[in-house]
Design a protein around this motif. Structure first.
Motif, PDB file in Angstrom:
ATOM      1  N   LYS A  77       0.813  -1.227   0.000  1.00 37.49           N
ATOM      2  CA  LYS A  77       0.000   0.000   0.000  1.00 37.49           C
ATOM      3  C   LYS A  77       0.841   1.269   0.000  1.00 37.49           C
ATOM      4  CE  LYS A  77      -3.427  -2.592   2.610  1.00 37.49           C
ATOM      5  NZ  LYS A  77      -3.849  -2.893   3.974  1.00 37.49           N
ATOM      6  N   ALA A  78       2.162   1.126  -0.126  1.00 38.76           N
ATOM      7  CA  ALA A  78       3.022   2.316  -0.139  1.00 38.76           C
ATOM      8  C   ALA A  78       3.193   2.773  -1.589  1.00 38.76           C
ATOM      9  CB  ALA A  78       4.373   2.003   0.499  1.00 38.76           C
ATOM     10  N   GLU A  79       2.192   3.432  -2.069  1.00 36.53           N
ATOM     11  CA  GLU A  79       2.172   3.811  -3.482  1.00 36.53           C
ATOM     12  C   GLU A  79       3.387   4.652  -3.872  1.00 36.53           C
ATOM     13  OE1 GLU A  79      -1.062   5.775  -6.188  1.00 36.53           O
ATOM     14  OE2 GLU A  79      -2.026   4.690  -4.526  1.00 36.53           O
ATOM     15  N   GLY A  80       3.979   4.290  -4.998  1.00 35.06           N
ATOM     16  CA  GLY A  80       5.122   5.053  -5.507  1.00 35.06           C
ATOM     17  C   GLY A  80       6.440   4.747  -4.800  1.00 35.06           C
ATOM     18  N   LYS A  81       6.383   3.900  -3.788  1.00 35.30           N
ATOM     19  CA  LYS A  81       7.610   3.559  -3.055  1.00 35.30           C
ATOM     20  C   LYS A  81       8.209   2.254  -3.599  1.00 35.30           C
ATOM     21  CE  LYS A  81       7.814   6.821   0.081  1.00 35.30           C
ATOM     22  NZ  LYS A  81       8.995   7.708   0.138  1.00 35.30           N
ATOM     23  N   PRO A  82       9.507   2.059  -3.345  1.00 36.57           N
ATOM     24  CA  PRO A  82      10.123   0.803  -3.799  1.00 36.57           C
ATOM     25  C   PRO A  82       9.516  -0.421  -3.109  1.00 36.57           C
ATOM     26  CG  PRO A  82      11.791   2.370  -3.017  1.00 36.57           C
ATOM     27  CD  PRO A  82      10.453   2.944  -2.671  1.00 36.57           C
ATOM     28  N   THR A  83       9.752  -1.584  -3.711  1.00 40.48           N
ATOM     29  CA  THR A  83       9.261  -2.848  -3.149  1.00 40.48           C
ATOM     30  C   THR A  83      10.440  -3.734  -2.781  1.00 40.48           C
ATOM     31  OG1 THR A  83       7.272  -2.725  -4.496  1.00 40.48           O
ATOM     32  CG2 THR A  83       7.865  -4.905  -3.654  1.00 40.48           C
ATOM     33  N   GLU A 143       1.553   1.905   8.829  1.00 42.20           N
ATOM     34  CA  GLU A 143       1.942   1.776   7.416  1.00 42.20           C
ATOM     35  C   GLU A 143       3.439   1.503   7.336  1.00 42.20           C
ATOM     36  OE1 GLU A 143       1.058   5.556   5.643  1.00 42.20           O
ATOM     37  OE2 GLU A 143       2.741   6.536   6.650  1.00 42.20           O
ATOM     38  N   LEU A 144       3.875   1.154   6.127  1.00 45.43           N
ATOM     39  CA  LEU A 144       5.289   0.864   5.912  1.00 45.43           C
ATOM     40  C   LEU A 144       5.911   1.921   5.002  1.00 45.43           C
ATOM     41  CD1 LEU A 144       5.127  -2.999   5.176  1.00 45.43           C
ATOM     42  CD2 LEU A 144       5.695  -1.883   7.343  1.00 45.43           C
ATOM     43  N   PRO A 145       7.225   2.149   5.151  1.00 45.92           N
ATOM     44  CA  PRO A 145       7.894   3.126   4.285  1.00 45.92           C
ATOM     45  C   PRO A 145       8.090   2.619   2.855  1.00 45.92           C
ATOM     46  CG  PRO A 145       9.480   2.104   5.782  1.00 45.92           C
ATOM     47  CD  PRO A 145       8.131   1.592   6.189  1.00 45.92           C
ATOM     48  N   VAL A 146       7.900   1.320   2.650  1.00 50.98           N
ATOM     49  CA  VAL A 146       8.070   0.697   1.326  1.00 50.98           C
ATOM     50  C   VAL A 146       7.012  -0.401   1.183  1.00 50.98           C
ATOM     51  CG1 VAL A 146      10.584   1.040   1.222  1.00 50.98           C
ATOM     52  CG2 VAL A 146       9.666  -1.025   2.274  1.00 50.98           C
ATOM     53  N   ALA A 176       7.600  -8.923  -8.770  1.00 49.06           N
ATOM     54  CA  ALA A 176       8.235  -7.674  -9.196  1.00 49.06           C
ATOM     55  C   ALA A 176       8.678  -6.905  -7.955  1.00 49.06           C
ATOM     56  CB  ALA A 176       7.252  -6.841 -10.012  1.00 49.06           C
ATOM     57  N   CYS A 177       9.924  -6.444  -7.939  1.00 46.56           N
ATOM     58  CA  CYS A 177      10.449  -5.755  -6.755  1.00 46.56           C
ATOM     59  C   CYS A 177      11.663  -4.922  -7.149  1.00 46.56           C
ATOM     60  CB  CYS A 177      10.841  -6.786  -5.686  1.00 46.56           C
ATOM     61  SG  CYS A 177      12.147  -7.895  -6.203  1.00 46.56           S
ATOM     62  N   ASP A 178      12.155  -4.156  -6.194  1.00 44.58           N
ATOM     63  CA  ASP A 178      13.333  -3.325  -6.445  1.00 44.58           C
ATOM     64  C   ASP A 178      14.575  -3.874  -5.765  1.00 44.58           C
ATOM     65  OD1 ASP A 178      12.078  -0.944  -7.903  1.00 44.58           O
ATOM     66  OD2 ASP A 178      10.767  -1.246  -6.169  1.00 44.58           O
ATOM     67  N   GLU A 456      15.454   3.378   5.261  1.00 36.59           N
ATOM     68  CA  GLU A 456      16.449   3.920   4.331  1.00 36.59           C
ATOM     69  C   GLU A 456      16.018   3.705   2.877  1.00 36.59           C
ATOM     70  OE1 GLU A 456      19.233   5.661   4.780  1.00 36.59           O
ATOM     71  OE2 GLU A 456      19.101   5.660   6.972  1.00 36.59           O
ATOM     72  N   VAL A 457      15.516   2.503   2.578  1.00 39.33           N
ATOM     73  CA  VAL A 457      15.113   2.219   1.196  1.00 39.33           C
ATOM     74  C   VAL A 457      13.924   3.114   0.814  1.00 39.33           C
ATOM     75  CG1 VAL A 457      14.146   0.472  -0.368  1.00 39.33           C
ATOM     76  CG2 VAL A 457      16.024  -0.127   1.165  1.00 39.33           C
ATOM     77  N   GLY A 458      13.054   3.396   1.799  1.00 32.25           N
ATOM     78  CA  GLY A 458      11.920   4.274   1.559  1.00 32.25           C
ATOM     79  C   GLY A 458      12.344   5.683   1.154  1.00 32.25           C
ATOM     80  N   GLU A 459      13.555   6.043   1.536  1.00 32.21           N
ATOM     81  CA  GLU A 459      14.074   7.384   1.210  1.00 32.21           C
ATOM     82  C   GLU A 459      14.717   7.426  -0.185  1.00 32.21           C
ATOM     83  OE1 GLU A 459      14.058  10.198   3.433  1.00 32.21           O
ATOM     84  OE2 GLU A 459      12.573   8.856   4.346  1.00 32.21           O
ATOM     85  N   THR A 460      15.015   6.248  -0.741  1.00 30.79           N
ATOM     86  CA  THR A 460      15.670   6.259  -2.071  1.00 30.79           C
ATOM     87  C   THR A 460      14.629   6.607  -3.134  1.00 30.79           C
ATOM     88  OG1 THR A 460      15.257   3.916  -2.427  1.00 30.79           O
ATOM     89  CG2 THR A 460      17.363   4.492  -1.429  1.00 30.79           C
ATOM     90  N   ALA A 461      15.111   7.167  -4.226  1.00 34.30           N
ATOM     91  CA  ALA A 461      14.186   7.607  -5.287  1.00 34.30           C
ATOM     92  C   ALA A 461      13.604   6.407  -6.003  1.00 34.30           C
ATOM     93  CB  ALA A 461      14.929   8.484  -6.275  1.00 34.30           C
TER      94      ALA A 461
END
Ligand code: BES
Ligand code: ZN
Length: 461
Positions: A77-83, A143-146, A176-178, A456-461
């Motif tokens: 549910k963290a739209e636009g965030k990495p997975t 919620e989660l940052p990613v 699918a993931c980052d 930290e990963v949530g902060e990456t672009a």
């Protein structure tokens, strides 16, 4: 310190002792994948894990395979965030030899900072840090940052193929993931984290040597027939040169990718204390391939080892007998670009060629795994390094490992994302051996490392 993780750490201060009790419940289930007698326990363990993932707030399901079920879960549910895809395994090695445990192998026992139990570190305890980090984040923040996905298998210790088929078929959508995060390895030393970039592969063989159609009196028949035990020993003695440590299977080294000079330099710089290593293992001398250091041998050169030898009289006292058969299990650890199938064939051909007259030799290929080298560059790998450094107060060293995690090579091929091998274990955890342990402090800090990693990963672009 990541400001953003402090809220979760305060929550963890209250919760972590309870998490340890939950881990004990997981460890009490003897999910031994290699032994069919434990099938029901393996299934029960998969259900236990599924329940824990659901209780943590994820959508979870069991996925049937030809073998033990895969457990898949996600929170996206963290739209636009990495997975981030977390991988682990809920199966364990057998407890044998059971009599050498200081407490029952499937009864988690605290000894000071140590939690002693089969699977404590490999891999229930380590992979439980993923689940509990996610749970603590969700409980604290809602919620989660990613986005996160979990894929936990029940056949890692036997090289099962169920997960491979699933990953290949579902990689495009479901997986699918980052980045992939795996905690199934060790730190370099206490206080010194490691980010691994290489795992060995494996070719696991079984030899069965048969001679006469029954056991024979060793006096009456000794000297008149080939003894399968002697024949097996002769074969084994020709697998490795006792002086140079080279493996003698023709073609064995043909595809070996040499260690690069930067690797040899990096390994040489590591604070590796050979004397302490010897003392810990209780050996007077180390042995391996000529021309390579201990770390180079363990991480970057292929090997061949007997895992078990059997046949003939094994009981108390003496029994004079020529056994009708003898057997051995032999594994070869492989490095890029060796191919497990090709190595298995070379091994079989060689064994048949050197088999002594008067016996039959059957060689079977039990299972294999591909070696892998991983590219750990980029912002997500940097985020992992930061998370590890903040937890341990030391920058992770980039190292390889002699063990295998078969699915990692498949991840590397089909997912095309960084794979972060972040172990919270210690080198003296006794994996696969009696009195396997996980330091409780490593468990707690492991959870915090994963919390930080996700922030930290949530902060990456
Ligand atoms: N966790 C280990 C791999 C490992 C071992 C990592 C030592 C770091 C240090 C893993 O569960 C394992 O033991 N894998 C098997 C796979 C094999 C049966 C295909 C192994 O390496 O023996
Ligand atoms: Zn493992």
């Amino acid at each position: 310190m990541t400001e953003g993780s402090q809220d979760v750490f305060t929550y963890l201060d209250e919760k972590e002792a309870g998490y340890l009790e939950e881990l004990k419940g997981y460890l009490r289930i003897p999910s031994v994948s290699t032994d069919p007698e434990y099938k029901a326990e393996v299934l029960r363990c998969s259900e236990f894990l599924l329940g824990k993932l659901e209780a943590a707030g994820l959508a979870a399901e069991a996925i049937e395979t030809d073998g033990n079920p895969l457990i898949y879960a996600e929170w996206t549910k963290a739209e636009g965030k990495p997975t981030v895809l977390f991988y682990g395994h809920y199966d364990v090695q057998p407890a044998d030899p059971v009599e050498e445990w200081s407490s029952p192998p499937f009864e988690p026992t605290e000894e000071g900072d140590l939690l002693v139990c089969r699977g404590a570190t490999d891999d229930k305890g380590q992979s439980f840090t993923h689940l509990k980090a996610v749970e603590a984040l969700l409980e604290t923040r809602g919620e989660l940052p990613v986005n996160v996905k979990f894929l936990v298998e029940g056949e890692e210790e036997i090289g099962g193929h169920g997960i491979e088929n699933f990953v290949i078929e579902d990689a495009g959508e479901r997986l699918a993931c980052d980045a992939v995060v795996v905690s199934d390895t060790s730190m370099f030393a206490p206080g010194q984290p490691a980010l691994l970039y290489g795992l060995k592969g494996l070719a696991y063989m079984e030899l069965k040597v048969t001679g006469p159609n029954r056991d024979l009196h060793s006096g009456t028949f000794g000297g008149a027939v080939a003894n399968p035990g002697n024949a097996l020993s002769q074969i084994i003695a020709r697998l490795q040169d006792p002086k140079t440590g080279k493996i003698l299977v023709p073609g064995f080294y043909d595809d070996v990718r040499p260690l690069e000079s930067w690797e040899r330099e990096e390994f040489a710089k590591l604070p590796f204390d050979e004397k302490a290593y010897r003392a810990d293992l209780g050996v007077s001398e180390l042995f391996g391939e000529e021309g390579y250091s201990t770390l180079e041998r363990a991480w970057g050169r292929p090997t061949c080892d007997v895992n078990g030898i059997y046949g003939g009289y094994q009981g108390e006292g003496a029994k004079t007998v020529i056994p009708a058969w003898a057997g051995a299990k032999v594994s070869m650890r492989l490095v890029p670009d060796q191919d497990p199938g090709k190595i298995a064939r070379l091994f079989s051909d060689y064994v048949q060629e050197i088999a002594p007259a008067g016996v039959e030799v059957e060689v079977s290929d039990l299972h294999g795994a591909e070696p892998v080298l991983i590219d750990i560059q980029g912002p997500i790998a940097d985020a992992a390094m930061v998370a590890q450094e903040q937890t341990w107060g030391a920058r992770p060293v980039r190292v390889r490992e002699g063990g295998s995690i078969p699915i990692v090579a498949t991840f590397a091929k089909v997912l095309n994302v960084p794979i972060l091998l972040i172990g919270h274990g210690l080198p003296d955890d006794r994996l696969h051996a009696p009195n396997e342990k996980f330091n409780i402090s490593q468990f707690y800090k492991g959870i915090r490392t994963i919390v930080r990693l996700l922030d930290e990963v949530g902060e990456t672009a």
